[in-house]
Design a protein around this motif. Sequence first.
Motif, PDB file in Angstrom:
ATOM      1  N   SER A 137       0.831  -1.194   0.000  1.00  0.00           N
ATOM      2  CA  SER A 137       0.000   0.000   0.000  1.00  0.00           C
ATOM      3  C   SER A 137       0.860   1.236   0.000  1.00  0.00           C
ATOM      4  CB  SER A 137      -0.940   0.017   1.207  1.00  0.00           C
ATOM      5  OG  SER A 137      -0.198   0.231   2.375  1.00  0.00           O
ATOM      6  N   GLN A 411      -1.253  -7.328   8.648  1.00  0.00           N
ATOM      7  CA  GLN A 411      -1.340  -6.524   7.432  1.00  0.00           C
ATOM      8  C   GLN A 411      -1.144  -7.370   6.187  1.00  0.00           C
ATOM      9  OE1 GLN A 411       1.768  -5.842   5.586  1.00  0.00           O
ATOM     10  NE2 GLN A 411       0.489  -5.029   3.949  1.00  0.00           N
ATOM     11  N   LYS A 423      -5.712   2.126   3.928  1.00  0.00           N
ATOM     12  CA  LYS A 423      -4.337   2.275   3.448  1.00  0.00           C
ATOM     13  C   LYS A 423      -3.390   2.397   4.630  1.00  0.00           C
ATOM     14  CE  LYS A 423      -2.694   6.109   1.884  1.00  0.00           C
ATOM     15  NZ  LYS A 423      -2.414   7.327   1.091  1.00  0.00           N
ATOM     16  N   ALA A 424      -2.115   2.100   4.384  1.00  0.00           N
ATOM     17  CA  ALA A 424      -1.073   2.329   5.380  1.00  0.00           C
ATOM     18  C   ALA A 424      -0.761   3.818   5.398  1.00  0.00           C
ATOM     19  CB  ALA A 424       0.172   1.521   5.046  1.00  0.00           C
ATOM     20  N   ILE A 437      -2.703   1.105   9.785  1.00  0.00           N
ATOM     21  CA  ILE A 437      -3.716   1.030   8.734  1.00  0.00           C
ATOM     22  C   ILE A 437      -4.884   1.936   9.105  1.00  0.00           C
ATOM     23  CG2 ILE A 437      -5.173  -0.485   7.350  1.00  0.00           C
ATOM     24  CD1 ILE A 437      -2.192  -1.082   7.106  1.00  0.00           C
ATOM     25  N   ILE A 451      -6.553  -3.134   0.846  1.00  0.00           N
ATOM     26  CA  ILE A 451      -5.563  -2.101   0.568  1.00  0.00           C
ATOM     27  C   ILE A 451      -5.113  -2.279  -0.876  1.00  0.00           C
ATOM     28  CG2 ILE A 451      -4.749  -1.869   2.943  1.00  0.00           C
ATOM     29  CD1 ILE A 451      -2.504  -3.775   2.327  1.00  0.00           C
TER      30      ILE A 451
END
Length: 484
Positions: A137, A411, A423-424, A437, A451
Amino acid sequence: MEPICPIYSGCATEISALLTPPSPLQVQEYYHNLLSARQCTGITVKHDGNFGKGVYAAMDFKEGELVLKDHMFVGSQHSFNKIDCFVCSFCFRFIGSIELQIGRRLYLQQLRANDSHGCDVGNFLEPSKNCHEMDSSDEEESTQQCASGSSKTRVPLPEGVVESLMNGQLRLPCSEEFSLPPAVPCPGGCGEAYYCSTSCAEADWESSHSLLCTGESSDLEHREALLKFIKHANETNDIFLLAAKAISSTILRYHKLKANHLEEQVKCDTSCVSNHRNFSLLQEAWRPISMGHKRRWWECIALPDDIDPSDEATFRKQIKELAFESLQHLKTAIFDKELFSLEIYGHIIGMYELNNLDLVVASPVEDYFLYIDDLTYPNKEEAMKITQPILDALDEDYSICCQGTAFFPLQSCMNHSCCPNAKAFKRDEDRDGQATIIALRSICKGEEITISYVDEDLPFEERQASLADYGFRCSCPKCIKEEP
């Protein structure tokens, strides 16, 4: 010539058992226990027969809300980044002081400029001595623009300033606003690993570093082999360092499980230890790695743009030979009779190739200079008399962040979508290497959390080409709509 791994011929059954994907029930049980141990109640991991693992919301999330902070299984700072950022070797939090961060960076950069052969960046505290893009991501936009450290306009500081910054004699104005934890040296005395606390030092030692420490307490032959392994990884691909940590952690867990089992046997007045029981203990130690999606590294690594497709077979053979060479150094350094063949080594590296996430931690040095710039007159003018020459000496290097790569167990279970709902994203308060996240929009309880593994703004064909390296073709709503 094809690399020959002698372990494989004698242990094919055991190797096959280790590389057999876990059953859906084993997956459910493992992640249920992991989530319970971490007291993580907002998500759950489910196994789908068609699509494998996935992460699902166990509660409603609002846009911008934190979905998950995931502790890494293993992580490693890039070797080139160690000159610029002094961080904890376990949690990757910045350590020391603002003055030490700046002085160390300038000192080592000068050594690098003066020595075309590079320098040892480990023992820096005494200046008289020589010393996927996130694969899963996007990261915080500001940290993606870390400087490269190649300025031609850097202004040198007067003699003695760098040493005064490093030894604490020179205190910068307002640096107390950015206090950092003191550096705790490695208990093995390697001079390479430093930590933000004794708890991080102990955790790293127990999880992997006790086998990977190059301190004087280690056996000379093993230490020399380990130094060769590290040198080979730094010169070729530091993904080998991640694989070494994973193998070391498995070996140490196995030894601990075996010791506990032997202790129980003594209590039960029995001394029979079967090979089958030993292997079951190894399987238990291997379990965290068994959960990751794996393919052989030399088969799943993306073909570089400068390699002609007609040379792909040669390229993949060379990658396999590279892994074999790395493994030989590692085996000499830390293996005794452990079951780690080229086949297993290749699958571990392949797991990281497919699932790793960029490790990024924002620099407090950048925050410090921004703070000075925001001061009001006359405080700003007085402070900049001291800080401006230092900023000129650093040039764009003042903003370099900690950069590395890591594998995160939760993740890595998140599936891809070109229109993801999460998203990260590192927030201001996220100052270590954990994966963070964040919800991109409202997520309902029971909805899968996705993601993007690639830049979702790319054209359809480019996204699909990038995702082919992961072994699938995306059929998310965005791709279905855009497909010709």
